[in-house]
Scaffold this active site. Structure first.
Site, PDB file in Angstrom:
ATOM      1  N   ASP A 113      47.748  37.347  48.560  1.00  0.00           N
ATOM      2  CA  ASP A 113      48.352  38.496  49.231  1.00  0.00           C
ATOM      3  C   ASP A 113      49.771  38.730  48.719  1.00  0.00           C
ATOM      4  O   ASP A 113      50.539  37.781  48.547  1.00  0.00           O
ATOM      5  CB  ASP A 113      48.385  38.232  50.745  1.00  0.00           C
ATOM      6  CG  ASP A 113      48.801  39.461  51.535  1.00  0.00           C
ATOM      7  OD1 ASP A 113      48.650  40.587  51.027  1.00  0.00           O
ATOM      8  OD2 ASP A 113      49.289  39.297  52.670  1.00  0.00           O
ATOM      9  N   GLY A 114      50.106  39.995  48.491  1.00  0.00           N
ATOM     10  CA  GLY A 114      51.493  40.333  48.177  1.00  0.00           C
ATOM     11  C   GLY A 114      51.722  41.050  46.868  1.00  0.00           C
ATOM     12  O   GLY A 114      52.878  41.313  46.509  1.00  0.00           O
ATOM     13  N   ASN A 115      50.664  41.403  46.139  1.00  0.00           N
ATOM     14  CA  ASN A 115      50.863  42.080  44.855  1.00  0.00           C
ATOM     15  C   ASN A 115      51.606  43.403  44.998  1.00  0.00           C
ATOM     16  O   ASN A 115      52.528  43.708  44.231  1.00  0.00           O
ATOM     17  CB  ASN A 115      49.513  42.349  44.174  1.00  0.00           C
ATOM     18  CG  ASN A 115      48.841  41.096  43.669  1.00  0.00           C
ATOM     19  OD1 ASN A 115      49.436  40.019  43.654  1.00  0.00           O
ATOM     20  ND2 ASN A 115      47.600  41.225  43.245  1.00  0.00           N
ATOM     21  N   ARG A 116      51.191  44.212  45.982  1.00  0.00           N
ATOM     22  CA  ARG A 116      51.816  45.529  46.142  1.00  0.00           C
ATOM     23  C   ARG A 116      53.268  45.406  46.579  1.00  0.00           C
ATOM     24  O   ARG A 116      54.137  46.117  46.060  1.00  0.00           O
ATOM     25  CB  ARG A 116      51.016  46.363  47.147  1.00  0.00           C
ATOM     26  CG  ARG A 116      49.683  46.841  46.597  1.00  0.00           C
ATOM     27  CD  ARG A 116      49.122  48.000  47.395  1.00  0.00           C
ATOM     28  NE  ARG A 116      48.683  47.594  48.721  1.00  0.00           N
ATOM     29  CZ  ARG A 116      48.165  48.422  49.616  1.00  0.00           C
ATOM     30  NH1 ARG A 116      48.048  49.716  49.335  1.00  0.00           N
ATOM     31  NH2 ARG A 116      47.749  47.987  50.787  1.00  0.00           N
ATOM     32  N   HIS A 165      49.521  43.913  40.439  1.00  0.00           N
ATOM     33  CA  HIS A 165      48.198  43.319  40.253  1.00  0.00           C
ATOM     34  C   HIS A 165      48.132  42.540  38.931  1.00  0.00           C
ATOM     35  O   HIS A 165      47.504  41.482  38.859  1.00  0.00           O
ATOM     36  CB  HIS A 165      47.123  44.392  40.300  1.00  0.00           C
ATOM     37  CG  HIS A 165      46.972  45.037  41.647  1.00  0.00           C
ATOM     38  ND1 HIS A 165      46.846  44.304  42.809  1.00  0.00           N
ATOM     39  CD2 HIS A 165      46.927  46.349  42.021  1.00  0.00           C
ATOM     40  CE1 HIS A 165      46.729  45.116  43.843  1.00  0.00           C
ATOM     41  NE2 HIS A 165      46.786  46.368  43.390  1.00  0.00           N
ATOM     42  N   SER A 224      38.687  42.631  48.742  1.00  0.00           N
ATOM     43  CA  SER A 224      37.924  42.654  49.993  1.00  0.00           C
ATOM     44  C   SER A 224      37.079  43.909  50.075  1.00  0.00           C
ATOM     45  O   SER A 224      37.318  44.908  49.368  1.00  0.00           O
ATOM     46  CB  SER A 224      38.867  42.588  51.196  1.00  0.00           C
ATOM     47  OG  SER A 224      39.507  43.840  51.395  1.00  0.00           O
ATOM     48  N   SER A 225      36.096  43.889  50.954  1.00  0.00           N
ATOM     49  CA  SER A 225      35.273  45.077  51.155  1.00  0.00           C
ATOM     50  C   SER A 225      36.119  46.233  51.687  1.00  0.00           C
ATOM     51  O   SER A 225      35.809  47.399  51.450  1.00  0.00           O
ATOM     52  CB  SER A 225      34.121  44.764  52.113  1.00  0.00           C
ATOM     53  OG  SER A 225      34.599  44.188  53.321  1.00  0.00           O
ATOM     54  N   TRP A 264      38.117  48.941  49.158  1.00  0.00           N
ATOM     55  CA  TRP A 264      37.553  50.169  48.605  1.00  0.00           C
ATOM     56  C   TRP A 264      38.216  51.409  49.201  1.00  0.00           C
ATOM     57  O   TRP A 264      38.143  52.496  48.604  1.00  0.00           O
ATOM     58  CB  TRP A 264      36.048  50.225  48.852  1.00  0.00           C
ATOM     59  CG  TRP A 264      35.257  49.222  48.066  1.00  0.00           C
ATOM     60  CD1 TRP A 264      34.670  48.087  48.532  1.00  0.00           C
ATOM     61  CD2 TRP A 264      34.963  49.262  46.654  1.00  0.00           C
ATOM     62  NE1 TRP A 264      34.036  47.403  47.509  1.00  0.00           N
ATOM     63  CE2 TRP A 264      34.197  48.105  46.358  1.00  0.00           C
ATOM     64  CE3 TRP A 264      35.276  50.160  45.627  1.00  0.00           C
ATOM     65  CZ2 TRP A 264      33.749  47.842  45.055  1.00  0.00           C
ATOM     66  CZ3 TRP A 264      34.824  49.889  44.342  1.00  0.00           C
ATOM     67  CH2 TRP A 264      34.065  48.743  44.064  1.00  0.00           C
ATOM     68  N   LEU A 293      35.798  22.232  37.224  1.00  0.00           N
ATOM     69  CA  LEU A 293      36.277  22.989  38.378  1.00  0.00           C
ATOM     70  C   LEU A 293      35.251  24.055  38.708  1.00  0.00           C
ATOM     71  O   LEU A 293      34.787  24.780  37.832  1.00  0.00           O
ATOM     72  CB  LEU A 293      37.629  23.656  38.085  1.00  0.00           C
ATOM     73  CG  LEU A 293      38.153  24.612  39.177  1.00  0.00           C
ATOM     74  CD1 LEU A 293      38.523  23.828  40.433  1.00  0.00           C
ATOM     75  CD2 LEU A 293      39.346  25.422  38.676  1.00  0.00           C
ATOM     76  N   ARG A 322      47.061  35.239  58.971  1.00  0.00           N
ATOM     77  CA  ARG A 322      45.738  35.634  59.458  1.00  0.00           C
ATOM     78  C   ARG A 322      44.731  35.455  58.326  1.00  0.00           C
ATOM     79  O   ARG A 322      45.099  35.377  57.158  1.00  0.00           O
ATOM     80  CB  ARG A 322      45.736  37.082  59.950  1.00  0.00           C
ATOM     81  CG  ARG A 322      46.214  38.092  58.929  1.00  0.00           C
ATOM     82  CD  ARG A 322      46.239  39.499  59.520  1.00  0.00           C
ATOM     83  NE  ARG A 322      46.718  40.472  58.543  1.00  0.00           N
ATOM     84  CZ  ARG A 322      47.997  40.796  58.371  1.00  0.00           C
ATOM     85  NH1 ARG A 322      48.932  40.216  59.121  1.00  0.00           N
ATOM     86  NH2 ARG A 322      48.353  41.686  57.469  1.00  0.00           N
ATOM     87  N   LEU A 323      43.451  35.400  58.701  1.00  0.00           N
ATOM     88  CA  LEU A 323      42.391  35.177  57.716  1.00  0.00           C
ATOM     89  C   LEU A 323      41.858  36.475  57.112  1.00  0.00           C
ATOM     90  O   LEU A 323      41.236  36.446  56.043  1.00  0.00           O
ATOM     91  CB  LEU A 323      41.235  34.399  58.346  1.00  0.00           C
ATOM     92  CG  LEU A 323      41.524  32.939  58.679  1.00  0.00           C
ATOM     93  CD1 LEU A 323      40.326  32.308  59.378  1.00  0.00           C
ATOM     94  CD2 LEU A 323      41.871  32.154  57.418  1.00  0.00           C
TER      95      LEU A 323
END
Length: 242
Positions: free
Chosen positions: A24-27, A41, A69-70, A73, A135, A194-195
């Site tokens: 999380d956090g690219n933007r 990204h 994530s779904s 989109w 891995l 949060r998840l």
């Protein structure tokens, strides 16, 4: 399946068997620098490489990355195109390196939502790396945990299993992650706690870490710090403290 030890125990310095990461956090990283979202990204893709290398160096055998994530989109069309284009570039440019390093790649999620070219790239990368064991890298694409659970319930019903015969183990065999250990540690970058619809079934006994660093800045030291914090925790899996 739900992976639990026979006796409650602390991590005791042993690295987690499976680490999952919500990247999380690219933007925000791009916005803070006055850069286009696409640059965030791309910087995030570099953090993916560093994290894979860190997992290998620490002897973590399973790594899962939440890449798309779904719900993603619904983002602006240009951003979705950039993300999917970056995915295709990564699959084509990095699969040889993953193969050389002994990394097996799996993709989970609603992959049918991607175009035929992207699907072909995913399948080719999975096939090329199938025999690797150093891995196990799972990438969650067009993934949502609630839809995964619904799909698993439908698959269980189609299998003809009697309701009274359905238990946790038989249900888990219908999840995208069938045959994989549940995550011991879930890391979410950017400080959000949060998840976000990620591995909800599999996260039942996972330890959680929320380092306050944006994903493109996440590096080996952050990964090591999360592992050290994990090692210091006492994992009781619902049992009473000794």
């Amino acid at each position: 399946m739900l992976h639990r030890p026979a006796q409650p125990a602390g991590a005791g310095g042993v690295p987690p068997r499976h680490v999952a990461v919500i990247m999380d956090g690219n933007r925000r990283w791009a916005e803070q620098r006055g850069l286009p979202t696409a640059m965030g990204h791309r910087a995030g893709a570099e953090a993916v490489r560093r994290t894979i290398e860190a997992a290998i160096s620490h002897g973590v055998p399973w790594l899962t990355l939440f890449a798309f994530s779904s719900e993603n989109w619904s983002r602006p069309k240009e951003e979705v195109q950039e993300l999917t284009g970056l995915l295709r570039h990564y699959l084509r440019a990095e699969v040889a390196q993953l193969d050389r390093e002994g990394v097996r790649l799996r993709v989970i999620g609603e992959r049918q939502r991607f175009g035929t070219d992207t699907l072909a790239d995913i399948e080719a990368a999975e096939a090329r790396t199938r025999g690797n064991v150093r891995l196990n890298l799972t990438v969650a694409l067009s993934y949502g945990a609630r839809s995964e659970i619904v799909a698993a319930a439908r698959a269980a019903m189609r299998s003809g299993i009697a309701p009274e015969a359905l238990d946790e183990a038989s249900f888990a065999r219908h999840l995208y992650t069938a045959g994989q250990p549940d995550p011991d540690l879930i890391i979410r970058t950017s400080g959000e706690q949060r998840l976000s619809n990620f591995l909800l079934w599999q996260a039942a006994y996972a330890e959680l870490a929320f380092p306050p660093v944006l994903w493109p800045d996440f590096g080996p030291d952050h990964f090591a710090a999360c592992l050290a914090d994990f090692a210091a925790r006492e994992r009781r899996f619902g049992a009473r403290a000794g």
